[in-house]
Design a protein around this motif. Structure first.
Motif, PDB file in Angstrom:
ATOM      1  N   ARG A   1       0.843  -1.201   0.000  1.00  0.00           N
ATOM      2  CA  ARG A   1       0.000   0.000   0.000  1.00  0.00           C
ATOM      3  C   ARG A   1       0.879   1.251   0.000  1.00  0.00           C
ATOM      4  O   ARG A   1       1.925   1.290   0.656  1.00  0.00           O
ATOM      5  CB  ARG A   1      -0.938  -0.005   1.204  1.00  0.00           C
TER       6      ARG A   1
ATOM      7  N   ARG B   1       0.846   5.861  -0.952  1.00  0.00           N
ATOM      8  CA  ARG B   1       0.111   7.097  -1.151  1.00  0.00           C
ATOM      9  C   ARG B   1       0.918   7.998  -2.071  1.00  0.00           C
ATOM     10  O   ARG B   1       2.102   7.744  -2.340  1.00  0.00           O
ATOM     11  CB  ARG B   1      -0.162   7.791   0.186  1.00  0.00           C
ATOM     12  N   THR B   2       0.292   9.060  -2.520  1.00  0.00           N
ATOM     13  CA  THR B   2       0.994  10.048  -3.335  1.00  0.00           C
ATOM     14  C   THR B   2       0.576  11.441  -2.913  1.00  0.00           C
ATOM     15  O   THR B   2      -0.608  11.683  -2.636  1.00  0.00           O
ATOM     16  CB  THR B   2       0.714   9.846  -4.833  1.00  0.00           C
ATOM     17  N   SER B   3       1.543  12.330  -2.883  1.00  0.00           N
ATOM     18  CA  SER B   3       1.233  13.709  -2.518  1.00  0.00           C
ATOM     19  C   SER B   3       0.834  14.476  -3.771  1.00  0.00           C
ATOM     20  O   SER B   3       1.590  14.527  -4.741  1.00  0.00           O
ATOM     21  CB  SER B   3       2.443  14.378  -1.871  1.00  0.00           C
TER      22      SER B   3
ATOM     23  N   THR C   1       4.110   4.338   3.334  1.00  0.00           N
ATOM     24  CA  THR C   1       4.067   4.371   4.794  1.00  0.00           C
ATOM     25  C   THR C   1       4.072   2.967   5.370  1.00  0.00           C
ATOM     26  O   THR C   1       3.608   2.006   4.756  1.00  0.00           O
ATOM     27  CB  THR C   1       2.804   5.101   5.284  1.00  0.00           C
TER      28      THR C   1
ATOM     29  N   VAL D   1      -2.630  13.831   0.376  1.00  0.00           N
ATOM     30  CA  VAL D   1      -1.711  12.704   0.197  1.00  0.00           C
ATOM     31  C   VAL D   1      -2.592  11.462   0.091  1.00  0.00           C
ATOM     32  O   VAL D   1      -2.903  10.806   1.084  1.00  0.00           O
ATOM     33  CB  VAL D   1      -0.693  12.610   1.345  1.00  0.00           C
ATOM     34  N   ALA D   2      -3.002  11.192  -1.116  1.00  0.00           N
ATOM     35  CA  ALA D   2      -4.074  10.220  -1.348  1.00  0.00           C
ATOM     36  C   ALA D   2      -3.533   8.828  -1.608  1.00  0.00           C
ATOM     37  O   ALA D   2      -2.458   8.651  -2.186  1.00  0.00           O
ATOM     38  CB  ALA D   2      -4.909  10.672  -2.547  1.00  0.00           C
ATOM     39  N   PRO D   3      -4.291   7.802  -1.205  1.00  0.00           N
ATOM     40  CA  PRO D   3      -3.881   6.428  -1.519  1.00  0.00           C
ATOM     41  C   PRO D   3      -3.915   6.190  -3.033  1.00  0.00           C
ATOM     42  O   PRO D   3      -4.760   6.729  -3.744  1.00  0.00           O
ATOM     43  CB  PRO D   3      -4.943   5.572  -0.814  1.00  0.00           C
ATOM     44  N   LEU D   4      -2.968   5.386  -3.519  1.00  0.00           N
ATOM     45  CA  LEU D   4      -2.977   4.939  -4.901  1.00  0.00           C
ATOM     46  C   LEU D   4      -3.367   3.474  -4.913  1.00  0.00           C
ATOM     47  O   LEU D   4      -2.753   2.651  -4.227  1.00  0.00           O
ATOM     48  CB  LEU D   4      -1.591   5.114  -5.545  1.00  0.00           C
ATOM     49  N   THR D   5      -4.386   3.155  -5.675  1.00  0.00           N
ATOM     50  CA  THR D   5      -4.856   1.779  -5.753  1.00  0.00           C
ATOM     51  C   THR D   5      -4.660   1.239  -7.157  1.00  0.00           C
ATOM     52  O   THR D   5      -4.466   2.001  -8.111  1.00  0.00           O
ATOM     53  CB  THR D   5      -6.338   1.688  -5.366  1.00  0.00           C
TER      54      THR D   5
END
Length: 833
Positions: free
Chosen positions: A527, A529-531, A550, A595-599
């Protein structure tokens, strides 16, 4: 006694049979030219003759295709030369400085003949069986004389996957008696056709870039031999006759006088056969020597005599096709005869001048190492912040056999930018790349890096600009000073696991390597994330798009988390920065919504009738072989039956979508987008959406304004040249990017795009104009006067929001032929961000 005599007779017959070479017809079981042979039969015949002639033939397997078919060459020589074949090979490399040491003896001419690079131009692999047989025919004085001073390398089929795709189809639909009627079933090959390899790439345009497995393995062997001549056998439209050299203009200006002279010599030898038999042919038209990634030009820029042969026919011709204009029937047998004749004429030509050819080849490389061509004697590439791009460049240079190193110390000097062509003073650091022009392959180096190739004629067969600084998005410079790398080690990235486990690992987002890093993390179920905004932490600034991996969310990996993340990064050349906190000094903290999760999205790409096989293949190969991410391929005829709720991203490669995107299909498509789907339309696929209800994309209303101003008084003889004013056959333009938009994350300024069409799209009135041309954005290559005018103030990349989803308009294809490295990150943004 009778049994013993019978056994002796059988043994004698077997021995006699084993020592004789069967003609192709005898081995195949049908007359050569009566049908298309499957690849395994061709390979089997070559293997049989190699087994039966161990003193004259050496079979060298060099790899396999994506579908597992074998790739091989047969080296044919006199018994004397075959006995010292390895010495000939190494002496040749030593004579040109590619291998250390001094040649131990005289090197004969080495001629490499390649057949069937386009699968449905299938006549040449039929011809090669006849060529090999005659080279081993003791009664053929011509071939025996050739082998006295020439080593012949035959590649029977460069593209076995494409060939078998064609042969399997044709043999299945061919009438009991071949039907020459042009509109018969057997003359209408189905999508995608046999021309391309497994991934639907054109292998004849992949010599320099080597994206495909077949190209990589073949050129690795080529570089181990460095032949003095390379001939490439093709087919063209069935209404044409036969093309052989001299080639058409433009010739690249760095082609040597000897290479030009031999181009004419080849024509002289070919004419001998064609005139004698009354066969039609043409020269000096269509097929030029300019773009560096063909089977004639790439060997030419490697010092060889390179040429193309084109037989009228192609996939449509089948075994026999009626030609109304000529009033005859073109047969496979006659096409075989023509390719056999030029194979022989080529070998006769080099054999007649074997000693001079070898001498000129050695001189070519001697000059390269002592007096390299071109203005620049050194090439420097900045690596700070561009390590991913620099690593990718190193990989390409390795494939070419071009030597390079690091600057090794701080250096300042006057240089020329290889993108702007501006002279400037620049500083370079020890880890910047340095490529000296004083090396064996300096001519190829110069040609691949040149920002503006000189074009002697605007009518060309292919793209007219390919500079590596543009293609890789590099800060690259040319220097007139001779510089020598003081460090020979290459760039390498190594990440260590900190003694104190970090809160997160940070990875900048600025190259294709970072995209590969992202997709491997996703497929490894890590898992991240991206800023979406720039931020600063520990006194260092990071751009929007930075990946934040993270520890939170990856607890299931335990102690393997750090090892997995750093291991993937090391392998892909990505530098990680451990962060001990989720708090940033400016920007958004790592737990922020910014800073959203990337799926991992479910990606679908359209294929089938109407879709360009090449464009589809570029997308397919990008996912499966470049970023190793799963993609689902669907055919256009199944569009209305797609399970829309399972699809996140739908990609439409360029093509004609009139039969796919019907009114009902567009209604389905818009509903899916509004529910959160992402549509990526590429090149001409945008034409199916432009000016349609709910789509903001519009064509320019005054598209033909420039043409309206032209005088109607034109000469018919100038029609081809007049039409060139409307074209841009692959020229570099400076695209303005909105780098705050996620589609352009990772880019620091303008993007140099390879523009291949006169896009006529207006700026989006409501959406985001992420990439566009402003005013005169032309930088390199040929672009016609009218084309330049139409390309002013034009949308190249745009994003329209529709409900919860979006449409990404890509008028330009950043994946073109897979070699425009700098465009791949942009496409990755479109898919994953």
């Amino acid at each position: 006694m009778k049994k013993i005599l019978f056994s002796l007779v059988c043994l004698l017959l077997a021995t006699t049979s084993f020592s004789q070479n069967p003609i192709p017809e005898s081995y195949l079981g049908y007359p050569l030219g009566s049908r298309f042979s499957f690849h395994y039969r061709i390979a089997g015949y070559v293997e049989l003759l190699a087994q039966r002639n161990p003193t004259q033939v050496k079979l060298i397997p060099y790899g396999s295709t994506y579908e597992g078919r074998p790739l091989m060459v047969a080296v044919v020589a006199s018994p004397e030369n075959l006995a010292r074949l390895e010495t000939i090979r190494t002496d040749n490399l030593k004579s040109i400085g590619i291998m250390a040491g001094t040649p131990t003896g005289k090197v004969p001419a080495i001629a490499w003949l390649s057949y069937n690079v386009h699968g449905n131009e299938a006549v040449s692999s039929e011809s090669v069986m006849k060529v090999l047989y005659e080279l081993l025919n003791k009664d053929n004085k011509t071939t025996q004389d050739i082998l006295k001073n020439t080593v012949v390398i035959l590649d029977p089929c460069i593209n076995p996957d494409g060939r078998d795709r064609y042969a399997q189809w044709y043999n299945r639909v061919m009438a009991a008696q071949p039907n020459p009627t042009p509109w018969a079933w057997e003359h209408n090959e189905p999508w995608p056709g046999g021309r391309y390899n497994h991934y639907l790439f054109d292998l004849n345009r992949d010599w320099a870039w080597q994206l495909q497995k077949e190209s990589q393995e073949r050129i690795k062997l080529y570089n181990q031999w460095m032949p003095h001549l390379h001939a490439d056998f093709h087919e063209m439209g069935s209404s044409s006759s036969y093309y052989f050299p001299p080639a058409a203009k433009p010739f690249h200006k760095d082609i040597t006088p000897w290479q030009r002279e031999f181009n004419n010599i080849l024509g002289t030898y070919s004419r001998k056969y064609f005139d004698k038999n009354g066969w039609l042919y043409f020269t000096r038209n269509n097929y030029d020597l300019f773009y560096p990634s063909y089977g004639d030009t790439w060997p030419t820029y490697n010092g060889a005599i390179g040429m193309t042969y084109e037989q009228g026919g192609g996939g449509r011709a089948g075994v026999a096709i009626a030609r109304e204009d000529e009033g005859d029937t073109l047969t496979l047998s006659s096409r075989i005869d023509h390719h056999f004749a030029t194979s022989m004429s080529t070998l006769e030509a080099i054999s007649s001048r074997a000693e001079q050819t070898v001498k000129e080849f050695v001189s070519y490389y001697d000059r390269a190492q002592k007096e390299p061509i071109g203005t620049f004697k050194s090439y420097l590439v900045k690596t700070e912040g561009d390590v991913g791009r620099a690593l990718a460049l190193q990989e390409l240079l390795d494939k070419q056999g071009i030597q390079y190193g690091l600057v090794g110390k701080n250096y300042s000097g006057k240089v020329t930018s290889l993108t702007t062509l501006a002279d400037e003073s620049a500083k370079f650091e020890s880890k910047d790349l340095l490529i000296s022009a004083y090396q064996p392959k300096s001519s190829l180096l110069k040609i691949l890096f040149e920002p503006r190739p000189e074009l002697e004629d605007s009518i060309t067969y292919d793209i007219t600009s390919w500079g590596l600084a543009y293609a890789y998005g590099l800060k690259a410079y040319g220097s007139k000073e001779r510089l020598t790398p003081t460090a020979t080690q290459v760039l390498k990235v190594t990440n260590e696991v900190p003694s104190q486990p970090p809160y997160a690992y940070l990875a900048r987002w600025d190259s294709f390597n970072d995209l590969r890093f992202l997709t491997e993390l996703l497929t490894s179920k890590i898992r991240l994330r991206t800023s979406n905004v720039p931020f600063e932490i520990d006194g260092t600034t990071y751009g929007a798009g930075t990946l934040v991996i993270t520890r939170k969310g990856n607890e299931n990996l335990g102690v393997d988390f750090d090892r997995m993340v750093t291991g993937i990064a090391d392998r892909l050349g990505v530098t990680l920065v451990p962060a001990q906190t989720g708090f940033v000094t400016s920007g958004s903290d790592f737990g922020s919504g910014n800073v959203a999760p990337l799926t991992a999205p479910k990606v679908v790409v359209m294929s089938g009738n109407g879709v360009s096989p090449l464009a589809f293949g570029e997308v397919w190969h990008f996912f499966e072989q470049q970023i190793h991410y799963p993609v689902t391929v669907v055919e256009g005829e199944n569009f209305s039956r797609l399970p829309w709720n399972e699809i996140d991203v739908l990609i439409l490669p360029t093509g004609s979508y009139s039969k796919i995107l019907t009114d009902n299909a567009l209604t389905q498509l818009k509903e899916w987008i509004r529910n959160g789907g992402k549509l990526i339309a590429m090149e001409e696929a945008n034409g199916a959406l432009a000016n349609k209800t709910d789509f903001d994309l519009k064509r320019k209303s005054k598209e033909n304004a420039a043409k309206d101003k032209e005088s109607p008084l034109k000469l018919y003889a100038n029609r081809e040249r007049e039409s060139a004013s409307d074209d841009t056959p692959g020229s570099v333009y400076q695209v303005k990017l909105d780098t705050t938009h996620p589609l352009a994350f990772g880019y620091t300024g303008d993007y140099f795009g390879l523009i291949r069409s006169t896009y006529n799209f207006e700026y989006l009135p409501e959406g985001w104009n992420v990439g566009y041309l402003e005013g005169d954005s032309y930088r390199a290559g040929f672009a016609g006067v009218n084309a330049k005018e139409r390309l002013k103030n034009t949308l190249i990349y745009g994003v329209q929001e529709m409900g919860q989803g979006e449409i990404i308009y890509m008028a330009d294809n950043p994946l073109f032929r897979g070699f425009w490295y700098n465009g791949k990150l942009l496409f990755g943004n479109a898919v994953f961000r």
